[in-house]
Design a protein around this motif. Structure first.
Motif, PDB file in Angstrom:
ATOM      1  N   LEU A   1      25.010 -26.200   5.928  1.00  0.00           N
ATOM      2  CA  LEU A   1      25.123 -26.163   4.458  1.00  0.00           C
ATOM      3  C   LEU A   1      24.587 -24.824   3.968  1.00  0.00           C
ATOM      4  O   LEU A   1      23.544 -24.358   4.416  1.00  0.00           O
ATOM      5  CB  LEU A   1      24.324 -27.312   3.835  1.00  0.00           C
ATOM      6  CG  LEU A   1      24.906 -28.710   4.012  1.00  0.00           C
ATOM      7  CD1 LEU A   1      23.893 -29.756   3.548  1.00  0.00           C
ATOM      8  CD2 LEU A   1      26.208 -28.867   3.235  1.00  0.00           C
ATOM      9  N   ARG A   2      25.302 -24.217   3.056  1.00  0.00           N
ATOM     10  CA  ARG A   2      24.890 -22.924   2.513  1.00  0.00           C
ATOM     11  C   ARG A   2      24.351 -23.129   1.105  1.00  0.00           C
ATOM     12  O   ARG A   2      24.828 -23.958   0.349  1.00  0.00           O
ATOM     13  CB  ARG A   2      26.069 -21.949   2.484  1.00  0.00           C
ATOM     14  CG  ARG A   2      26.741 -21.774   3.856  1.00  0.00           C
ATOM     15  CD  ARG A   2      27.672 -20.584   3.870  1.00  0.00           C
ATOM     16  NE  ARG A   2      26.902 -19.340   3.942  1.00  0.00           N
ATOM     17  CZ  ARG A   2      26.479 -18.802   5.095  1.00  0.00           C
ATOM     18  NH1 ARG A   2      26.752 -19.384   6.253  1.00  0.00           N
ATOM     19  NH2 ARG A   2      25.786 -17.684   5.086  1.00  0.00           N
ATOM     20  N   SER A   3      23.374 -22.324   0.774  1.00  0.00           N
ATOM     21  CA  SER A   3      22.779 -22.409  -0.556  1.00  0.00           C
ATOM     22  C   SER A   3      23.832 -22.120  -1.618  1.00  0.00           C
ATOM     23  O   SER A   3      24.660 -21.221  -1.451  1.00  0.00           O
ATOM     24  CB  SER A   3      21.636 -21.404  -0.682  1.00  0.00           C
ATOM     25  OG  SER A   3      21.239 -21.295  -2.028  1.00  0.00           O
ATOM     26  N   VAL A   4      23.773 -22.870  -2.710  1.00  0.00           N
ATOM     27  CA  VAL A   4      24.718 -22.626  -3.808  1.00  0.00           C
ATOM     28  C   VAL A   4      24.115 -21.709  -4.862  1.00  0.00           C
ATOM     29  O   VAL A   4      24.734 -21.460  -5.892  1.00  0.00           O
ATOM     30  CB  VAL A   4      25.157 -23.951  -4.488  1.00  0.00           C
ATOM     31  CG1 VAL A   4      25.899 -24.826  -3.499  1.00  0.00           C
ATOM     32  CG2 VAL A   4      23.970 -24.684  -5.089  1.00  0.00           C
ATOM     33  N   THR A   5      22.923 -21.190  -4.612  1.00  0.00           N
ATOM     34  CA  THR A   5      22.260 -20.388  -5.651  1.00  0.00           C
ATOM     35  C   THR A   5      22.404 -18.889  -5.400  1.00  0.00           C
ATOM     36  O   THR A   5      21.672 -18.096  -5.961  1.00  0.00           O
ATOM     37  CB  THR A   5      20.763 -20.752  -5.737  1.00  0.00           C
ATOM     38  OG1 THR A   5      20.146 -20.436  -4.479  1.00  0.00           O
ATOM     39  CG2 THR A   5      20.572 -22.221  -6.046  1.00  0.00           C
ATOM     40  N   GLY A   6      23.348 -18.511  -4.553  1.00  0.00           N
ATOM     41  CA  GLY A   6      23.641 -17.091  -4.405  1.00  0.00           C
ATOM     42  C   GLY A   6      22.912 -16.406  -3.261  1.00  0.00           C
ATOM     43  O   GLY A   6      23.175 -15.232  -2.967  1.00  0.00           O
ATOM     44  N   GLU A   7      22.000 -17.117  -2.591  1.00  0.00           N
ATOM     45  CA  GLU A   7      21.339 -16.531  -1.421  1.00  0.00           C
ATOM     46  C   GLU A   7      22.255 -16.704  -0.215  1.00  0.00           C
ATOM     47  O   GLU A   7      22.994 -17.666  -0.139  1.00  0.00           O
ATOM     48  CB  GLU A   7      20.029 -17.275  -1.113  1.00  0.00           C
ATOM     49  CG  GLU A   7      19.239 -17.680  -2.321  1.00  0.00           C
ATOM     50  CD  GLU A   7      18.516 -19.013  -2.104  1.00  0.00           C
ATOM     51  OE1 GLU A   7      17.298 -18.953  -1.920  1.00  0.00           O
ATOM     52  OE2 GLU A   7      19.175 -20.067  -2.127  1.00  0.00           O
ATOM     53  N   SER A   8      22.152 -15.800   0.760  1.00  0.00           N
ATOM     54  CA  SER A   8      22.963 -15.993   1.957  1.00  0.00           C
ATOM     55  C   SER A   8      22.099 -16.642   3.036  1.00  0.00           C
ATOM     56  O   SER A   8      21.750 -16.023   4.036  1.00  0.00           O
ATOM     57  CB  SER A   8      23.551 -14.663   2.438  1.00  0.00           C
ATOM     58  OG  SER A   8      22.510 -13.772   2.749  1.00  0.00           O
ATOM     59  N   VAL A   9      21.735 -17.881   2.782  1.00  0.00           N
ATOM     60  CA  VAL A   9      20.924 -18.633   3.736  1.00  0.00           C
ATOM     61  C   VAL A   9      21.587 -19.981   3.987  1.00  0.00           C
ATOM     62  O   VAL A   9      22.343 -20.472   3.156  1.00  0.00           O
ATOM     63  CB  VAL A   9      19.484 -18.868   3.203  1.00  0.00           C
ATOM     64  CG1 VAL A   9      18.749 -17.547   3.033  1.00  0.00           C
ATOM     65  CG2 VAL A   9      19.500 -19.654   1.885  1.00  0.00           C
ATOM     66  N   THR A  10      21.296 -20.536   5.160  1.00  0.00           N
ATOM     67  CA  THR A  10      21.759 -21.887   5.454  1.00  0.00           C
ATOM     68  C   THR A  10      20.563 -22.820   5.395  1.00  0.00           C
ATOM     69  O   THR A  10      19.405 -22.388   5.376  1.00  0.00           O
ATOM     70  CB  THR A  10      22.374 -21.978   6.859  1.00  0.00           C
ATOM     71  OG1 THR A  10      21.347 -21.682   7.807  1.00  0.00           O
ATOM     72  CG2 THR A  10      23.538 -21.014   7.020  1.00  0.00           C
ATOM     73  N   LEU A  11      20.873 -24.093   5.396  1.00  0.00           N
ATOM     74  CA  LEU A  11      19.792 -25.068   5.405  1.00  0.00           C
ATOM     75  C   LEU A  11      18.914 -24.884   6.637  1.00  0.00           C
ATOM     76  O   LEU A  11      17.693 -24.925   6.566  1.00  0.00           O
ATOM     77  CB  LEU A  11      20.379 -26.474   5.355  1.00  0.00           C
ATOM     78  CG  LEU A  11      19.279 -27.533   5.234  1.00  0.00           C
ATOM     79  CD1 LEU A  11      19.408 -28.280   3.935  1.00  0.00           C
ATOM     80  CD2 LEU A  11      19.250 -28.451   6.419  1.00  0.00           C
ATOM     81  N   LYS A  12      19.547 -24.606   7.769  1.00  0.00           N
ATOM     82  CA  LYS A  12      18.759 -24.460   8.999  1.00  0.00           C
ATOM     83  C   LYS A  12      17.855 -23.228   8.944  1.00  0.00           C
ATOM     84  O   LYS A  12      16.684 -23.275   9.335  1.00  0.00           O
ATOM     85  CB  LYS A  12      19.682 -24.374  10.220  1.00  0.00           C
ATOM     86  CG  LYS A  12      18.894 -24.389  11.530  1.00  0.00           C
ATOM     87  CD  LYS A  12      19.798 -24.345  12.742  1.00  0.00           C
ATOM     88  CE  LYS A  12      18.980 -24.510  14.023  1.00  0.00           C
ATOM     89  NZ  LYS A  12      19.810 -24.309  15.224  1.00  0.00           N
ATOM     90  N   SER A  13      18.397 -22.130   8.431  1.00  0.00           N
ATOM     91  CA  SER A  13      17.573 -20.913   8.385  1.00  0.00           C
ATOM     92  C   SER A  13      16.382 -21.099   7.448  1.00  0.00           C
ATOM     93  O   SER A  13      15.299 -20.571   7.693  1.00  0.00           O
ATOM     94  CB  SER A  13      18.419 -19.696   7.974  1.00  0.00           C
ATOM     95  OG  SER A  13      18.766 -19.735   6.601  1.00  0.00           O
ATOM     96  N   GLU A  14      16.576 -21.882   6.401  1.00  0.00           N
ATOM     97  CA  GLU A  14      15.455 -22.131   5.498  1.00  0.00           C
ATOM     98  C   GLU A  14      14.435 -23.092   6.098  1.00  0.00           C
ATOM     99  O   GLU A  14      13.226 -22.962   5.869  1.00  0.00           O
ATOM    100  CB  GLU A  14      15.966 -22.645   4.144  1.00  0.00           C
ATOM    101  CG  GLU A  14      16.592 -21.562   3.274  1.00  0.00           C
ATOM    102  CD  GLU A  14      15.581 -20.498   2.867  1.00  0.00           C
ATOM    103  OE1 GLU A  14      15.504 -19.460   3.558  1.00  0.00           O
ATOM    104  OE2 GLU A  14      14.876 -20.690   1.846  1.00  0.00           O
ATOM    105  N   LEU A  15      14.898 -24.067   6.861  1.00  0.00           N
ATOM    106  CA  LEU A  15      13.965 -24.953   7.576  1.00  0.00           C
ATOM    107  C   LEU A  15      13.080 -24.126   8.510  1.00  0.00           C
ATOM    108  O   LEU A  15      11.859 -24.317   8.569  1.00  0.00           O
ATOM    109  CB  LEU A  15      14.742 -25.984   8.412  1.00  0.00           C
ATOM    110  CG  LEU A  15      15.245 -27.245   7.719  1.00  0.00           C
ATOM    111  CD1 LEU A  15      16.144 -28.044   8.663  1.00  0.00           C
ATOM    112  CD2 LEU A  15      14.072 -28.123   7.244  1.00  0.00           C
TER     113      LEU A  15
END
Lengths: 511, 511
Positions: A226-240
């Motif tokens: 899942l990719r952030s919808v707020t304009g960042e180029s991050v995935t859920l996994k990368s944020e975890l």
């Protein structure tokens, strides 16, 4: 966390157990005269706003009566508000806590709240497990091994959310652990608190995500990507990974089983407040289907008729918006007739000019009801009636007195999502009902009602795996997903007590 | 321009004059046998699609009958399509001329069309005046001095416009000049053709702009300062300068007077086609008022209730979109009742999510009727009824069977524009009716009808200054402002003939 320790826990936990199992030894807790005074004071304060008599039945000055275990209301609220420093949102009032929350999942604020949660529950003697999707499970050992009976909810919020949606459920769980610890209560099986990852689906667009992965309803990889919808180029996994909550325990009920799941939540609707109820015992979550309906007005040739409002007589129009209006009025009538909910939240039209009759309209349709069959009935009725209205046949006198025009319409339905009704577990419901009766005392009948949740919650996925129910408390004006979301300290405390006593009752009834 | 010269003009212009003034000398034009044959052939071809008998009354093989002056249909259409090379738009069919037009005002394409117009009319003996707003007046001298009787329209188009809106009126004017020249017709007063600047208001947002400045309804400086809406940083004045059409004659009827203004235009509506009429004699332009209506749903507190579709019972809603739907159904009923037009072309809502009940809706309302009083009546009725509906009172059984909810609504109206009815001049209307009868011959009653224009035209402003009317011809499916806009060559020619003969009749009746 600072806590005001004026109240000591009390209760008749083991005696309550006897009612259920008939096998536990009774160990009544005796109170000092001071403690009894404080208990009566607290009870009368709480009872005052909904009739002092309601709690009197459960409070006896001799201290020997069976009492439900109580929470420390002041500590509960202080903890809730202190943790809301991480992700404070928009201000809506003058008091220091009159702000909303903006704690998107896996944000820096969410990390701080998670770190606090882990530290707090570990200090209370819990073992903490973080699974591969970042769900955090805190388990307090029982006298026997086994899957814990959990209180669960979430600490992430909407971008313009409030202080209670999800958060109250976690804070009540932490307060439960504190009360059990302070009173050295030994439950039969372990008792736990779970903070589910990304319930809101606001930053990474999949709601009830963590519980969905745990219930194996959503593949882990799908969630990870899942990719952030707020304009960042991050995935859920990368944020975890970034915030340190990518656990190494498989995210599944097979690795982390649950004995049961109880969730305290604000109602997010107006029923309890309107009826002056204190507790809603949630029977399940209603079924719903979402559709997109497209109406296309057609002329007698392939040319689309976005006709001029000034030069096109009513009889020569293909007014897709007028037809859509009749659909919405009729949908509301059918919802009324079937005791269902029919709603349109999105409507777009083309071309969109004051002097052009809309040739095409697209609208959302959201049909909900406690029973799957009702949703199906309403859908079938609306499909038939909308087709008749589009063909010029009069349904409900909607065409009467007006002029729909000679244009032809094509009406297409697309099913966007479908969720069947969730039915919660009768044993959990029984525990919650009894806990509510114990907490609210005599007269509780008028203060408690069964409700069906209109919205989805982590308990929907939990209920697929283990006995589950939810406990609702009123929220002001039914407002949620809004900074001004508000539940009174009194109602928060009542809810937390019903949650705690439901968990304890369920634990006691387990074999 | 290449022209097919198979047809020579004929007519009984001076004899027709006698009917009006009783003072003009008659000079019948005699035809050769070949010419008579061609005339009969042309007339029967044209008549074939709507009943051969209709034109028979005006065509006598002896050549001595009074005939209206005829146009050269092939040349008219060839000229129209050739000039549409400047600004060709989207293709809609297979034939070479099956494309729309995209000739925004004062663009390079518009400059080319204007240059062609100036060159063509000068070659036909006209004096050309370009005024300070770029209106181009071509005047052919008459026997006496005086203000010319004009045929006028515009050559600019919508960005996705067609080949007939405006363009046909200018091409018919040029064809009129050619016919008069070829037949050496001497009118009493000058006759002219005017190309008005920026009728569409598509690039510089003010419609009927050139005629508005000329009629002193719009200040020159306001028009000059209009900025392009297409993203260029240019003003109307800078573009006039750039393409060489910033004239030095004041843009005013005081500098360039008109004896009368006749405008041939496609109907842009479906009435003529539906009734198989060939000519609409325009009585005026209907009155209209534009409004923006805002509906705001309110809870019982200041908190805005964009409530959850799943958790909010129907009775607890403030569904602004449901109320808006009832407004639109009721508006259509009231339009039907009052023989007016009520339309909504724009509707936006907030917040716009499938599972959120819209708390606020904004919609456009366009009320039109031939009489100002009718517009006022409908407005007053809707203001009252919408207020009642919003307050929960049932109007037209719209609330019956449904559930509007307990929410309160605020409904506000903003008047965006108001145009009172335009009544065209009885003398011009008389000339157009008689010209139509002459052109269509016996049986013309069934082919001609009075109409009221639903849309604004340059003739609205012209009519404030001088006697004015319009002549409408059918367009396919009533479609306009669309590449597929289409009027058959036959109908274009009939319209051009009615225009020319109206101008000549009016010229003859002037004293």
């Amino acid at each position: 966390m600072a806590s005001v320790n004026w109240s000591r826990a009390w209760g008749s936990y083991l005696q309550t157990n006897l009612r259920w199992t008939g096998t536990q030894a009774s160990r009544p807790i005796c109170f000092s005269p001071l403690e009894n005074t404080l208990r009566c004071f607290a009870a009368s304060r709480r009872a005052s706003s909904f009739g002092a008599s309601h709690r009197d039945g459960g409070v006896q000055p001799d201290g020997n009566h069976h009492l439900p275990l109580k929470v420390n209301r002041e500590r509960l609220m202080e903890t809730l508000h202190e943790t809301c420093a991480w992700g404070t949102g928009k201000r809506w009032g003058q008091a220091s806590t009159d702000t909303g929350m903006s704690r998107l999942t896996l944000s820096d604020s969410d990390k701080k709240a998670r770190d606090w949660f882990v530290g707090t529950v570990e200090a209370l003697g819990c073992r903490v497990t973080v699974d591969a999707i970042g769900n955090v499970f805190a388990v307090r050992p029982g006298r026997e091994e086994g899957a814990a009976t959990f209180a669960g909810s979430h600490m992430d919020t909407q971008p313009t959310g409030g202080r209670y949606d999800g958060i109250l459920g976690i804070m009540a769980g932490v307060e439960m652990l504190r009360i059990l610890q302070e009173n050295d209560v030994k439950t039969k099986f372990p008792v736990g608190v779970v903070n589910w990852t990304n319930e809101e689906g606001a930053r990474f667009p999949y709601s009830m995500m963590g519980s969905g992965v745990w219930a194996e309803a959503l593949p882990l990889e799908t969630a990870y990507n899942l990719r952030s919808v707020t304009g960042e180029s991050v995935t859920l996994k990368s944020e975890l990974e970034r915030i340190g909550y990518l656990g190494n325990v498989p995210a599944s009920f097979r690795s982390i089983p649950m004995g049961a799941h109880f969730e305290l939540h604000i109602e997010q609707g107006p029923i309890l407040e309107a009826e002056r109820r204190k507790i809603g015992v949630v029977q399940g979550v209603q079924a719903y289907k979402w559709f997109t309906i497209e109406i296309e007005g057609r002329g007698l040739t392939p040319v689309r008729k976005d006709a001029h409002t000034g030069t096109t007589p009513l009889a020569n129009r293909s007014d897709a918006l007028l037809l859509a209006s009749k659909f919405m009025v009729h949908g509301n009538r059918m919802a009324t007739k079937h005791a269902a909910l029919v709603s349109t939240g999105i409507l777009t039209l083309s071309p969109g000019s004051t002097n052009t009759i809309p040739g095409s309209v697209r609208l959302s349709l959201d049909i909900r009801a406690p029973r799957n069959e009702t949703v199906e009935e309403v859908e079938a009725q609306l499909r038939q009636d909308f087709a008749h209205l589009a063909a010029g046949k009069d349904i409900g006198s909607l065409h009467q007195g007006g002029t729909l025009g000679k244009g032809e319409f094509s009406v297409s339905w697309r099913t966007d999502s479908e969720t069947t009704a969730t039915v919660f577990h009768k044993d959990c419901i029984k525990c919650a009902r009894e806990a509510a009766a114990d907490v609210l005392g005599a007269g509780s009948d008028g203060l408690v009602r069964d409700v069906v949740s209109g919205a989805g919650h982590d308990s929907v996925y939990a209920s697929r795996i283990c006995p589950t129910t939810m406990i609702f408390v009123p929220c002001r004006d039914g407002v949620s997903h809004n900074p001004a979301e508000y539940t009174s300290p009194e109602d928060c405390a009542i809810g937390a007590e019903v949650l705690m006593n439901s968990v304890l009752k369920y634990d006691a009834m387990r074999s």
